[in-house]
Scaffold this motif. Structure first.
Motif, PDB file in Angstrom:
ATOM      1  N   MET A 188      11.108   1.355   0.907  1.00 46.65           N
ATOM      2  CA  MET A 188      10.889   2.773   0.679  1.00 46.65           C
ATOM      3  C   MET A 188       9.595   2.901  -0.106  1.00 46.65           C
ATOM      4  SD  MET A 188      13.560   5.574  -0.708  1.00 46.65           S
ATOM      5  CE  MET A 188      13.834   4.826  -2.302  1.00 46.65           C
ATOM      6  N   ARG A 189       8.656   3.667   0.403  1.00 52.39           N
ATOM      7  CA  ARG A 189       7.341   3.730  -0.206  1.00 52.39           C
ATOM      8  C   ARG A 189       7.102   5.072  -0.849  1.00 52.39           C
ATOM      9  NH1 ARG A 189       3.198   0.165   3.384  1.00 52.39           N
ATOM     10  NH2 ARG A 189       4.269  -1.795   2.994  1.00 52.39           N
ATOM     11  N   PHE A 190       6.516   5.021  -2.030  1.00 55.62           N
ATOM     12  CA  PHE A 190       6.286   6.218  -2.819  1.00 55.62           C
ATOM     13  C   PHE A 190       4.808   6.571  -2.869  1.00 55.62           C
ATOM     14  CE2 PHE A 190      10.356   6.992  -4.902  1.00 55.62           C
ATOM     15  CZ  PHE A 190      11.024   5.825  -4.617  1.00 55.62           C
ATOM     16  N   GLY A 191       4.556   7.854  -3.051  1.00 57.23           N
ATOM     17  CA  GLY A 191       3.214   8.292  -3.340  1.00 57.23           C
ATOM     18  C   GLY A 191       2.949   8.210  -4.828  1.00 57.23           C
ATOM     19  N   ALA A 192       1.778   8.692  -5.232  1.00 59.39           N
ATOM     20  CA  ALA A 192       1.388   8.612  -6.649  1.00 59.39           C
ATOM     21  C   ALA A 192       1.953   9.765  -7.464  1.00 59.39           C
ATOM     22  CB  ALA A 192      -0.131   8.577  -6.770  1.00 59.39           C
ATOM     23  N   GLY A 193       2.495  10.787  -6.804  1.00 56.66           N
ATOM     24  CA  GLY A 193       3.193  11.849  -7.512  1.00 56.66           C
ATOM     25  C   GLY A 193       2.350  13.049  -7.857  1.00 56.66           C
ATOM     26  N   THR A 194       3.035  14.161  -8.068  1.00 54.07           N
ATOM     27  CA  THR A 194       2.430  15.393  -8.580  1.00 54.07           C
ATOM     28  C   THR A 194       3.036  15.679  -9.940  1.00 54.07           C
ATOM     29  OG1 THR A 194       2.015  16.409  -6.418  1.00 54.07           O
ATOM     30  CG2 THR A 194       2.273  17.905  -8.297  1.00 54.07           C
ATOM     31  N   ARG A 195       2.166  15.869 -10.921  1.00 55.00           N
ATOM     32  CA  ARG A 195       2.625  16.178 -12.258  1.00 55.00           C
ATOM     33  C   ARG A 195       2.707  17.694 -12.392  1.00 55.00           C
ATOM     34  NH1 ARG A 195       5.679  14.906 -16.433  1.00 55.00           N
ATOM     35  NH2 ARG A 195       5.112  16.175 -18.230  1.00 55.00           N
ATOM     36  N   LEU A 196       3.925  18.234 -12.531  1.00 57.16           N
ATOM     37  CA  LEU A 196       4.141  19.675 -12.646  1.00 57.16           C
ATOM     38  C   LEU A 196       4.399  20.037 -14.100  1.00 57.16           C
ATOM     39  CD1 LEU A 196       4.688  22.506 -11.437  1.00 57.16           C
ATOM     40  CD2 LEU A 196       7.089  21.821 -11.211  1.00 57.16           C
ATOM     41  N   THR A 197       3.658  21.028 -14.584  1.00 55.71           N
ATOM     42  CA  THR A 197       3.895  21.566 -15.923  1.00 55.71           C
ATOM     43  C   THR A 197       4.240  23.038 -15.768  1.00 55.71           C
ATOM     44  OG1 THR A 197       2.298  20.049 -16.901  1.00 55.71           O
ATOM     45  CG2 THR A 197       2.926  21.977 -18.206  1.00 55.71           C
ATOM     46  N   VAL A 198       5.396  23.419 -16.291  1.00 53.24           N
ATOM     47  CA  VAL A 198       5.829  24.812 -16.257  1.00 53.24           C
ATOM     48  C   VAL A 198       5.797  25.343 -17.686  1.00 53.24           C
ATOM     49  CG1 VAL A 198       7.641  26.427 -15.641  1.00 53.24           C
ATOM     50  CG2 VAL A 198       7.322  24.341 -14.283  1.00 53.24           C
ATOM     51  N   SER A 204       0.852  -1.186   0.000  1.00 50.92           N
ATOM     52  CA  SER A 204       0.000   0.000   0.000  1.00 50.92           C
ATOM     53  C   SER A 204       0.889   1.236   0.000  1.00 50.92           C
ATOM     54  CB  SER A 204      -0.911   0.021   1.207  1.00 50.92           C
ATOM     55  OG  SER A 204      -0.150   0.021   2.394  1.00 50.92           O
ATOM     56  N   GLN A 205       0.354   2.336  -0.543  1.00 53.44           N
ATOM     57  CA  GLN A 205       1.140   3.546  -0.604  1.00 53.44           C
ATOM     58  C   GLN A 205       1.254   4.151   0.773  1.00 53.44           C
ATOM     59  OE1 GLN A 205      -1.061   4.610  -4.609  1.00 53.44           O
ATOM     60  NE2 GLN A 205       0.067   6.338  -3.848  1.00 53.44           N
ATOM     61  N   GLN A 206       2.382   4.743   1.042  1.00 48.82           N
ATOM     62  CA  GLN A 206       2.594   5.425   2.299  1.00 48.82           C
ATOM     63  C   GLN A 206       2.326   6.898   2.137  1.00 48.82           C
ATOM     64  OE1 GLN A 206       2.853   5.623   5.378  1.00 48.82           O
ATOM     65  NE2 GLN A 206       4.905   6.027   6.180  1.00 48.82           N
ATOM     66  N   GLY A 207       2.845   7.473   1.051  1.00 49.20           N
ATOM     67  CA  GLY A 207       2.707   8.901   0.873  1.00 49.20           C
ATOM     68  C   GLY A 207       1.654   9.237  -0.162  1.00 49.20           C
ATOM     69  N   GLU A 208       1.056  10.405   0.013  1.00 43.92           N
ATOM     70  CA  GLU A 208       0.116  10.905  -0.975  1.00 43.92           C
ATOM     71  C   GLU A 208       0.487  12.337  -1.287  1.00 43.92           C
ATOM     72  OE1 GLU A 208      -3.807   8.337   0.484  1.00 43.92           O
ATOM     73  OE2 GLU A 208      -3.933  10.493   0.170  1.00 43.92           O
ATOM     74  N   GLU A 209       0.720  12.594  -2.552  1.00 44.65           N
ATOM     75  CA  GLU A 209       1.079  13.942  -2.956  1.00 44.65           C
ATOM     76  C   GLU A 209      -0.172  14.737  -3.318  1.00 44.65           C
ATOM     77  OE1 GLU A 209       2.533  11.269  -4.078  1.00 44.65           O
ATOM     78  OE2 GLU A 209       4.709  11.462  -4.048  1.00 44.65           O
ATOM     79  N   ASP A 210      -0.055  16.008  -3.137  1.00 42.95           N
ATOM     80  CA  ASP A 210      -1.156  16.918  -3.426  1.00 42.95           C
ATOM     81  C   ASP A 210      -0.548  18.228  -3.926  1.00 42.95           C
ATOM     82  OD1 ASP A 210      -2.881  19.269  -1.598  1.00 42.95           O
ATOM     83  OD2 ASP A 210      -3.863  18.099  -3.172  1.00 42.95           O
ATOM     84  N   PRO A 211      -1.014  18.797  -5.031  1.00 42.40           N
ATOM     85  CA  PRO A 211      -2.088  18.268  -5.873  1.00 42.40           C
ATOM     86  C   PRO A 211      -1.598  17.147  -6.787  1.00 42.40           C
ATOM     87  CG  PRO A 211      -1.200  20.247  -6.841  1.00 42.40           C
ATOM     88  CD  PRO A 211      -0.474  20.065  -5.531  1.00 42.40           C
ATOM     89  N   GLN A 212      -2.509  16.514  -7.477  1.00 42.28           N
ATOM     90  CA  GLN A 212      -2.115  15.493  -8.442  1.00 42.28           C
ATOM     91  C   GLN A 212      -1.454  16.130  -9.648  1.00 42.28           C
ATOM     92  OE1 GLN A 212      -5.644  13.212  -9.301  1.00 42.28           O
ATOM     93  NE2 GLN A 212      -5.263  11.820  -7.599  1.00 42.28           N
ATOM     94  N   ALA A 213      -1.911  17.325 -10.010  1.00 37.71           N
ATOM     95  CA  ALA A 213      -1.339  18.029 -11.153  1.00 37.71           C
ATOM     96  C   ALA A 213      -1.293  19.516 -10.839  1.00 37.71           C
ATOM     97  CB  ALA A 213      -2.159  17.771 -12.416  1.00 37.71           C
ATOM     98  N   LEU A 214      -0.260  20.165 -11.374  1.00 41.58           N
ATOM     99  CA  LEU A 214      -0.044  21.582 -11.119  1.00 41.58           C
ATOM    100  C   LEU A 214       0.517  22.215 -12.384  1.00 41.58           C
ATOM    101  CD1 LEU A 214       0.087  23.927  -9.058  1.00 41.58           C
ATOM    102  CD2 LEU A 214       2.358  23.092  -8.408  1.00 41.58           C
ATOM    103  N   SER A 215      -0.081  23.314 -12.813  1.00 40.20           N
ATOM    104  CA  SER A 215       0.378  24.002 -14.006  1.00 40.20           C
ATOM    105  C   SER A 215       0.646  25.461 -13.667  1.00 40.20           C
ATOM    106  CB  SER A 215      -0.682  23.901 -15.119  1.00 40.20           C
ATOM    107  OG  SER A 215      -0.225  24.545 -16.295  1.00 40.20           O
ATOM    108  N   ILE A 216       1.860  25.926 -13.946  1.00 37.40           N
ATOM    109  CA  ILE A 216       2.241  27.298 -13.601  1.00 37.40           C
ATOM    110  C   ILE A 216       3.033  27.917 -14.750  1.00 37.40           C
ATOM    111  CG2 ILE A 216       2.310  26.871 -11.108  1.00 37.40           C
ATOM    112  CD1 ILE A 216       5.338  26.601 -11.340  1.00 37.40           C
ATOM    113  N   GLN A 217       3.258  29.206 -14.655  1.00 35.78           N
ATOM    114  CA  GLN A 217       4.067  29.911 -15.630  1.00 35.78           C
ATOM    115  C   GLN A 217       5.524  29.925 -15.175  1.00 35.78           C
ATOM    116  OE1 GLN A 217       1.268  30.311 -18.282  1.00 35.78           O
ATOM    117  NE2 GLN A 217       3.160  31.436 -18.647  1.00 35.78           N
ATOM    118  N   PRO A 266      -0.296   3.864 -13.767  1.00 35.55           N
ATOM    119  CA  PRO A 266      -0.944   5.189 -13.712  1.00 35.55           C
ATOM    120  C   PRO A 266      -1.808   5.348 -12.471  1.00 35.55           C
ATOM    121  CG  PRO A 266      -1.080   4.265 -15.916  1.00 35.55           C
ATOM    122  CD  PRO A 266      -0.523   3.173 -15.045  1.00 35.55           C
ATOM    123  N   GLY A 267      -1.592   6.443 -11.769  1.00 36.36           N
ATOM    124  CA  GLY A 267      -2.403   6.745 -10.593  1.00 36.36           C
ATOM    125  C   GLY A 267      -2.009   5.997  -9.337  1.00 36.36           C
ATOM    126  N   LEU A 268      -1.081   5.066  -9.452  1.00 32.03           N
ATOM    127  CA  LEU A 268      -0.701   4.247  -8.287  1.00 32.03           C
ATOM    128  C   LEU A 268       0.724   4.502  -7.813  1.00 32.03           C
ATOM    129  CD1 LEU A 268      -2.283   0.817  -9.260  1.00 32.03           C
ATOM    130  CD2 LEU A 268      -3.191   2.544  -7.701  1.00 32.03           C
TER     131      LEU A 268
END
Lengths: 111, 113
Positions: free
Chosen positions: A99-109, A1-14, B39-41
């Motif tokens: 070592m446990r990972f979250g699902a990640g945050t997708r950053l778009t610049v 099971s995942q240990q971490g949860e990232e927030d937000p799932q996606a982020l778009s900035i300039q 994806p998503g996990l």
């Protein structure tokens, strides 16, 4: 099971703006790490913060850790288009060897 | 150059045909592990190894085998692949387990049809 949860799932900035990503986790940890992944490629280590540390800096990166809230944040200042990637937090447990990972945050610049 | 090398990078196979994904590191690391990314996990750990001849299950070990006969190599074996093992796989190595940074391979994209 995942240990971490990232927030937000996606982020778009300039370009030039700051990007903040958060990570929450469930159990006690020894260390928390942040990794970056360019599309479909291997993860690259960014920074490690130990459970007895509250803040750490590396270049344009600033990481904070609040063990009472079981959360961490990654701040990227003055973002660049090349920062576009997915960012993951990873935690290890005092009693575990994994070592446990979250699902990640997708950053778009955007340039 | 310090690196973790996985092979192959891409693989399409049929259900039930045994396959091996190789992983090799040149940093003399004790700790090696395998992850799958869907994806998503995020990344989920399949197996890890603290040293030669020492392996243990991660979160999703079903359908996989590993071996650690040499310090530098940690192959992932799928004895009878199934479509639900279609995924992106990563090998990683580090010193002292998760206390230090992990170095990741470039990934193996596996498709089981």
């Amino acid at each position: 099971s995942q240990q971490g949860e990232e927030d937000p799932q996606a982020l778009s900035i300039q370009e030039g703006e700051n990007a903040t990503m958060n990570c929450s986790y469930k159990t006690s940890i020894n260390n928390l790490q942040w990794y970056r992944q360019n599309s479909g490629r291997g993860l690259v280590h960014l920074i490690l913060i130990r459970s007895n540390e509250r803040e750490k800096h590396s270049g344009r990166l600033r990481v904070t850790l609040d063990t009472s809230k079981k959360s961490s944040s990654l701040l990227i200042t003055a973002s660049r288009a090349a920062d576009t990637a997915s960012y993951f937090c990873a935690t290890d447990r005092p009693w575990g060897n994994d070592m446990r990972f979250g699902a990640g945050t997708r950053l778009t610049v955007k340039p | 150059e310090a690196q973790v090398t996985q092979n192959p990078r891409y693989l399409i196979t049929v259900t039930g045909k045994k396959l091996t994904v190789t992983c090799s590191q040149n940093m003399n690391h004790e700790y090696m592990s395998w992850y799958r990314q869907d994806p998503g996990l995020g990344l989920r750990q399949i197996y890890y190894s603290m040293n030669v001849e020492v392996t243990d299950k991660g979160d999703v070990p079903e359908g996989y085998k590993v071996s650690r006969k040499e310090k530098r190599n940690f192959p992932l074996i799928l004895e009878s692949p199934s479509p639900n093992q279609t995924s992106l796989y990563f090998c990683a190595s580090s010193t002292m387990g998760s206390i230090t940074e992990a170095f990741f391979g470039q990934g193996t994209r596996l498709t089981v049809v």
